[in-house]
Motif scaffolding. Structure first.
Motif, PDB file in Angstrom:
ATOM      1  N   THR A 432       0.829  -1.213   0.000  1.00  0.00           N
ATOM      2  CA  THR A 432       0.000   0.000   0.000  1.00  0.00           C
ATOM      3  C   THR A 432       0.861   1.260   0.000  1.00  0.00           C
ATOM      4  OG1 THR A 432      -1.713  -1.200   1.207  1.00  0.00           O
ATOM      5  CG2 THR A 432      -1.865   1.198   1.201  1.00  0.00           C
ATOM      6  N   SER A 433       1.919   1.257   0.791  1.00  0.00           N
ATOM      7  CA  SER A 433       2.817   2.414   0.822  1.00  0.00           C
ATOM      8  C   SER A 433       3.439   2.665  -0.543  1.00  0.00           C
ATOM      9  CB  SER A 433       3.919   2.196   1.862  1.00  0.00           C
ATOM     10  OG  SER A 433       3.385   2.000   3.144  1.00  0.00           O
ATOM     11  N   THR A 434       3.810   1.558  -1.229  1.00  0.00           N
ATOM     12  CA  THR A 434       4.454   1.687  -2.536  1.00  0.00           C
ATOM     13  C   THR A 434       3.457   2.125  -3.606  1.00  0.00           C
ATOM     14  OG1 THR A 434       6.067  -0.031  -1.972  1.00  0.00           O
ATOM     15  CG2 THR A 434       5.773   0.457  -4.308  1.00  0.00           C
ATOM     16  N   VAL A 435       2.343   1.387  -3.731  1.00  0.00           N
ATOM     17  CA  VAL A 435       1.413   1.585  -4.845  1.00  0.00           C
ATOM     18  C   VAL A 435       0.554   2.832  -4.661  1.00  0.00           C
ATOM     19  CG1 VAL A 435      -0.545   0.576  -6.083  1.00  0.00           C
ATOM     20  CG2 VAL A 435       1.367  -0.882  -5.372  1.00  0.00           C
ATOM     21  N   ASP A 436       0.033   3.038  -3.444  1.00  0.00           N
ATOM     22  CA  ASP A 436      -0.947   4.109  -3.239  1.00  0.00           C
ATOM     23  C   ASP A 436      -0.339   5.440  -2.818  1.00  0.00           C
ATOM     24  OD1 ASP A 436      -3.561   2.676  -3.646  1.00  0.00           O
ATOM     25  OD2 ASP A 436      -2.683   1.408  -2.098  1.00  0.00           O
ATOM     26  N   VAL A 437       0.886   5.427  -2.337  1.00  0.00           N
ATOM     27  CA  VAL A 437       1.498   6.681  -1.891  1.00  0.00           C
ATOM     28  C   VAL A 437       2.767   6.991  -2.691  1.00  0.00           C
ATOM     29  CG1 VAL A 437       2.448   7.949   0.086  1.00  0.00           C
ATOM     30  CG2 VAL A 437       0.550   6.349   0.439  1.00  0.00           C
ATOM     31  N   TYR A 438       3.773   6.107  -2.598  1.00  0.00           N
ATOM     32  CA  TYR A 438       5.077   6.388  -3.215  1.00  0.00           C
ATOM     33  C   TYR A 438       4.991   6.441  -4.738  1.00  0.00           C
ATOM     34  CZ  TYR A 438      10.040   5.849  -4.378  1.00  0.00           C
ATOM     35  OH  TYR A 438      11.294   6.017  -4.897  1.00  0.00           O
ATOM     36  N   LYS A 439       4.436   5.379  -5.353  1.00  0.00           N
ATOM     37  CA  LYS A 439       4.362   5.306  -6.831  1.00  0.00           C
ATOM     38  C   LYS A 439       3.346   6.307  -7.386  1.00  0.00           C
ATOM     39  CE  LYS A 439       3.476   1.869 -10.503  1.00  0.00           C
ATOM     40  NZ  LYS A 439       2.244   2.390 -11.105  1.00  0.00           N
ATOM     41  N   ARG A 440       2.242   6.512  -6.674  1.00  0.00           N
ATOM     42  CA  ARG A 440       1.178   7.356  -7.205  1.00  0.00           C
ATOM     43  C   ARG A 440       1.433   8.843  -6.995  1.00  0.00           C
ATOM     44  NH1 ARG A 440      -1.185  10.207  -9.446  1.00  0.00           N
ATOM     45  NH2 ARG A 440      -3.410  10.408  -9.944  1.00  0.00           N
ATOM     46  N   SER A 441       2.011   9.226  -5.849  1.00  0.00           N
ATOM     47  CA  SER A 441       2.097  10.653  -5.527  1.00  0.00           C
ATOM     48  C   SER A 441       3.510  11.189  -5.335  1.00  0.00           C
ATOM     49  CB  SER A 441       1.285  10.944  -4.254  1.00  0.00           C
ATOM     50  OG  SER A 441      -0.065  10.579  -4.416  1.00  0.00           O
ATOM     51  N   LEU A 442       4.475  10.333  -4.977  1.00  0.00           N
ATOM     52  CA  LEU A 442       5.792  10.844  -4.613  1.00  0.00           C
ATOM     53  C   LEU A 442       6.856  10.632  -5.683  1.00  0.00           C
ATOM     54  CD1 LEU A 442       5.935   9.699  -0.856  1.00  0.00           C
ATOM     55  CD2 LEU A 442       5.200  11.907  -1.785  1.00  0.00           C
ATOM     56  N   ASN A 443       6.798   9.506  -6.383  1.00  0.00           N
ATOM     57  CA  ASN A 443       7.875   9.206  -7.343  1.00  0.00           C
ATOM     58  C   ASN A 443       7.283   8.424  -8.519  1.00  0.00           C
ATOM     59  OD1 ASN A 443      10.310   8.838  -8.619  1.00  0.00           O
ATOM     60  ND2 ASN A 443      11.344   7.905  -6.850  1.00  0.00           N
ATOM     61  N   LYS A 444       6.722   9.141  -9.476  1.00  0.00           N
ATOM     62  CA  LYS A 444       6.020   8.510 -10.591  1.00  0.00           C
ATOM     63  C   LYS A 444       6.994   8.111 -11.711  1.00  0.00           C
ATOM     64  CE  LYS A 444       1.962  11.489  -9.847  1.00  0.00           C
ATOM     65  NZ  LYS A 444       1.051  12.461 -10.481  1.00  0.00           N
ATOM     66  N   GLY A 445       6.570   7.151 -12.527  1.00  0.00           N
ATOM     67  CA  GLY A 445       7.239   6.854 -13.783  1.00  0.00           C
ATOM     68  C   GLY A 445       8.534   6.092 -13.692  1.00  0.00           C
ATOM     69  N   ARG A 446       8.815   5.425 -12.568  1.00  0.00           N
ATOM     70  CA  ARG A 446      10.044   4.641 -12.460  1.00  0.00           C
ATOM     71  C   ARG A 446       9.784   3.214 -12.936  1.00  0.00           C
ATOM     72  NH1 ARG A 446      13.785   7.286  -9.164  1.00  0.00           N
ATOM     73  NH2 ARG A 446      15.212   5.662  -9.925  1.00  0.00           N
ATOM     74  N   SER A 447      10.845   2.414 -12.981  1.00  0.00           N
ATOM     75  CA  SER A 447      10.751   1.058 -13.527  1.00  0.00           C
ATOM     76  C   SER A 447      10.065   0.115 -12.535  1.00  0.00           C
ATOM     77  CB  SER A 447      12.145   0.518 -13.830  1.00  0.00           C
ATOM     78  OG  SER A 447      12.881   0.331 -12.626  1.00  0.00           O
ATOM     79  N   SER A 448       9.602  -1.034 -13.071  1.00  0.00           N
ATOM     80  CA  SER A 448       8.976  -2.047 -12.229  1.00  0.00           C
ATOM     81  C   SER A 448       9.949  -2.547 -11.170  1.00  0.00           C
ATOM     82  CB  SER A 448       8.494  -3.220 -13.093  1.00  0.00           C
ATOM     83  OG  SER A 448       7.997  -4.272 -12.292  1.00  0.00           O
ATOM     84  N   ASN A 449      11.214  -2.720 -11.539  1.00  0.00           N
ATOM     85  CA  ASN A 449      12.226  -3.189 -10.594  1.00  0.00           C
ATOM     86  C   ASN A 449      12.426  -2.182  -9.461  1.00  0.00           C
ATOM     87  OD1 ASN A 449      14.431  -5.159  -9.912  1.00  0.00           O
ATOM     88  ND2 ASN A 449      15.680  -3.318 -10.166  1.00  0.00           N
ATOM     89  N   HIS A 450      12.382  -0.882  -9.792  1.00  0.00           N
ATOM     90  CA  HIS A 450      12.545   0.156  -8.776  1.00  0.00           C
ATOM     91  C   HIS A 450      11.422   0.063  -7.732  1.00  0.00           C
ATOM     92  CE1 HIS A 450      13.301   4.146  -7.015  1.00  0.00           C
ATOM     93  NE2 HIS A 450      11.982   4.322  -7.069  1.00  0.00           N
ATOM     94  N   TYR A 451      10.186  -0.102  -8.199  1.00  0.00           N
ATOM     95  CA  TYR A 451       9.065  -0.166  -7.260  1.00  0.00           C
ATOM     96  C   TYR A 451       9.073  -1.472  -6.475  1.00  0.00           C
ATOM     97  CZ  TYR A 451       7.304   4.003  -9.567  1.00  0.00           C
ATOM     98  OH  TYR A 451       7.172   5.281 -10.053  1.00  0.00           O
ATOM     99  N   MET A 452       9.580  -2.546  -7.073  1.00  0.00           N
ATOM    100  CA  MET A 452       9.727  -3.800  -6.331  1.00  0.00           C
ATOM    101  C   MET A 452      10.720  -3.627  -5.184  1.00  0.00           C
ATOM    102  SD  MET A 452      11.874  -6.702  -5.974  1.00  0.00           S
ATOM    103  CE  MET A 452      12.796  -6.897  -7.500  1.00  0.00           C
ATOM    104  N   LEU A 453      11.861  -2.967  -5.472  1.00  0.00           N
ATOM    105  CA  LEU A 453      12.863  -2.731  -4.429  1.00  0.00           C
ATOM    106  C   LEU A 453      12.333  -1.768  -3.362  1.00  0.00           C
ATOM    107  CD1 LEU A 453      16.099  -2.398  -6.615  1.00  0.00           C
ATOM    108  CD2 LEU A 453      15.467  -4.297  -5.111  1.00  0.00           C
ATOM    109  N   SER A 454      11.589  -0.740  -3.789  1.00  0.00           N
ATOM    110  CA  SER A 454      11.038   0.196  -2.809  1.00  0.00           C
ATOM    111  C   SER A 454      10.020  -0.502  -1.916  1.00  0.00           C
ATOM    112  CB  SER A 454      10.395   1.392  -3.510  1.00  0.00           C
ATOM    113  OG  SER A 454       9.243   0.999  -4.243  1.00  0.00           O
ATOM    114  N   SER A 455       9.265  -1.451  -2.478  1.00  0.00           N
ATOM    115  CA  SER A 455       8.309  -2.208  -1.675  1.00  0.00           C
ATOM    116  C   SER A 455       9.031  -3.044  -0.618  1.00  0.00           C
ATOM    117  CB  SER A 455       7.456  -3.117  -2.570  1.00  0.00           C
ATOM    118  OG  SER A 455       6.471  -3.785  -1.809  1.00  0.00           O
ATOM    119  N   LYS A 456      10.184  -3.612  -0.997  1.00  0.00           N
ATOM    120  CA  LYS A 456      10.976  -4.369  -0.018  1.00  0.00           C
ATOM    121  C   LYS A 456      11.445  -3.462   1.114  1.00  0.00           C
ATOM    122  CE  LYS A 456      12.795  -8.211  -2.769  1.00  0.00           C
ATOM    123  NZ  LYS A 456      13.977  -9.044  -3.026  1.00  0.00           N
ATOM    124  N   TRP A 457      11.968  -2.281   0.736  1.00  0.00           N
ATOM    125  CA  TRP A 457      12.459  -1.349   1.747  1.00  0.00           C
ATOM    126  C   TRP A 457      11.327  -0.879   2.664  1.00  0.00           C
ATOM    127  CZ3 TRP A 457      17.038  -0.549   3.588  1.00  0.00           C
ATOM    128  CH2 TRP A 457      18.165  -0.797   2.799  1.00  0.00           C
TER     129      TRP A 457
END
Length: 567
Positions: A432-457
């Motif tokens: 939820t933090s990755t998809v609904d906040v980080y990817k949607r509002s804070l850091n758009k347009g990055r790669s799938s691998n980037h969001y996978m790593l951010s989800s881990k963090w």
């Protein structure tokens, strides 16, 4: 515990964690990490859903709940099958059609970004705190029983969960939960069989004792808003809670979004709907059998041994000893009367049975009065002392009476349950933090691998937060009630937002957003003044009703605000 118990305990935990890491190790993209590759079958989904809800609190607190209050807690789950049918018909098709990662993505497509962010934020607050309680609750019991440092126990559970959840994502959580459910239910069923075998009377006679002492009180049809557990609260307040929990809480939604098809996810939900009630019935019944066991073998005057040891070492030792002697004398008298009542039942003498039942229940109240005096002594000796010992009942029985090996298995049950529910929570918080906040509002347009790593963090960060919160938390009331209360404070507003989205197509995002904020404020206000007066109105409401009230407030307020805006 014996060496065999320690080997079984740590061997079970290491195997489960190692298996989860091994089966899910390797490179992944965001799709596979957050949705498990969408290849889960229905029974894996069903077991994962059940394991997510069946936290350590379920296995620690539920038997103690039955010991002190009987079977009536089972009514809390009466609305669950109905909730599963509603979710399967209305919620699942929409989630699959939109191909969402989280439940809250639907809200932006239906309303707007701020409404999506509000619902996601309410979830993150509620579930983030709940993750801390999910770790803390078993830790405080286990640290006491095993004589471990509390903070060490908290960190031990938290780090084990973080390892495989961060490593394998959703698939690791679902795979390990199958093994954890096998350990949990296998251990509990074995404990139930053993306690029944250890009873000095026949099983039918044990049922008579439980019934006459008001521990088989399964249903209550009396309508009472202040009663937490009756048929009506289970079919209304709890129904709303389950619809919100299973339909809008990402820790559950993520379990069935990993299904290989809509059909598999529906079957997994229905499996949970029809197996969860029997599962809770079994756990409660085990607690009732422990109660019957302690009617024939003298129970501890107070089940939390740490608090007893503190009294023993204090100036109140002699007072405690006097209470212990009075408790023992009362137990012996009551025990003799129980055998007389069983003889009267055999001889079919209903008047004598009724007379003995009244005498036994009066003696039971006298013994509870003695226990209350012990609790008063504990508070006089240590104002911060814990006086609620129902959560210690089951594991104290396990340690005192069950054979070597079984004790280690039952501790593995508690640890496994703590890991399974915490893993789902951290997995959902990271998603939820990755998809609904980080990817949607804070850091758009990055790669799938980037969001996978951010989800881990983010999963690891939420795990650290849960450990810190658990380390500084304080226990309140019965553990299982504490978790349900925390959910009830937020789930009603979240469910209301979703139901407006599903059912009230003419209501727009702005009205829904304002209505949800007002409704959540009202619920928090009601809870704050519950048991007293609010604006001169007496408030006495069981917390399960918060779910229905919050949901209906959002729907009615949203409709009213939308009409005003239109005019």
């Amino acid at each position: 515990m014996s060496s065999l118990d320690w080997i079984i305990l740590f061997g079970t935990l290491i195997l489960i964690v190692g298996y989860g890491v091994y089966k899910t190790y390797g490179p992944k993209d965001m799709e596979k990490y957050l949705k498990g590759g969408n290849d889960m079958n229905w029974w894996t989904i069903g077991l994962s859903i059940m394991a997510t809800q069946a936290s350590a609190i379920t296995f620690l607190s539920t038997p103690g709940q039955a010991y002190s209050d009987g079977m009536r807690f089972i009514q809390f789950y009466f609305g669950l099958p109905v909730a599963m049918i509603i979710l399967s018909v209305f919620f699942l098709p929409i989630y699959y059609k939109l191909k969402v990662y989280t439940a809250y993505e639907f809200l932006e497509s239906r309303f707007d970004l701020k409404t999506r962010t509000l619902a996601a934020s309410l979830f993150l607050i509620q579930r983030g705190l709940a993750a801390g309680i999910t770790i803390y609750a078993p830790s405080i019991i286990l640290s006491t029983l095993l004589n471990w440092n509390l903070n060490f126990t908290i960190v031990f559970i938290g780090l084990m969960v973080i390892v495989y959840t961060v490593s394998g994502g959703t698939k690791a959580v679902s795979i390990t939960q199958k093994q954890q459910m096998a350990v949990m239910m296998g251990g509990m069923v074995l404990a139930g069989i053993l306690v029944i075998q250890m009873l000095p009377v026949k099983f039918s006679e044990a049922l008579h004792v439980a019934g006459k002492m008001d521990r088989l009180n399964i249903t209550n049809f009396e309508f009472d808003l202040s009663d937490r557990y009756n048929f009506w609260s289970g079919m209304t307040g709890a129904l709303f809670l389950f619809m919100s929990y299973f339909g809008t809480d990402q820790s559950q939604v993520q379990r069935y979004l990993s299904g290989s098809s809509l059909k598999q996810s529906r079957m997994g939900l229905m499996m949970n709907g029809f197996l969860k009630v029997p599962m809770q019935f079994v756990i409660l019944f085990i607690g009732v059998m422990v109660f019957v066991f302690y009617q024939f073998y003298q129970p501890p005057l107070f089940f939390n041994q740490v608090q007893v040891d503190k009294l023993r070492q204090s100036e109140y030792n002699s007072s405690y000893s006097d209470l212990e002697d009075a408790y023992k004398e009362g137990f012996e008298t009551k025990n003799q009367q129980l055998f007389e009542m069983l003889d009267a039942i055999k001889e079919e003498e209903p008047e004598r049975v009724a007379q003995l039942k009244a005498t036994i229940n009066a003696k039971e109240k006298d013994q509870e009065a003695i226990r209350q005096q012990v609790k008063d002594l504990i508070l006089v000796n240590d104002p911060a002392g814990e006086t609620n010992d129902t959560d210690y009942v089951f594991m104290r029985f396990v340690m005192d009476y069950l054979p070597k090996g079984v004790v280690g298995l039952l501790f593995a049950v508690i640890f496994s349950a703590a890991m399974s529910s915490t893993a789902s929570e951290l997995n959902a918080l990271g998603s939820t933090s990755t998809v609904d906040v980080y990817k949607r509002s804070l850091n758009k347009g990055r790669s799938s691998n980037h969001y996978m790593l951010s989800s881990k963090w983010l999963t690891a960060i939420w795990g650290g937060f849960a450990i810190l919160f658990a380390a500084y938390a304080t226990l309140f009331e019965n553990l299982i009630q504490a978790v349900n209360l925390l959910g009830s404070l937020f789930y009603g507003a979240i469910l209301g937002i979703f139901l407006v989205g599903f059912l009230m197509k003419w209501v727009k995002g702005h009205a829904t957003f304002i209505a949800a904020i007002i409704a959540e404020g009202i619920i928090l206000l009601i809870h704050w003044f519950n048991g007293s007066e609010l604006f001169g109105i007496p408030i006495d409401i069981g917390f399960l009703w918060y779910n229905a009230i919050g949901c209906l407030l959002v729907m009615s307020l949203a409709a009213g605000i939308q009409l005003i805006v239109r005019k």
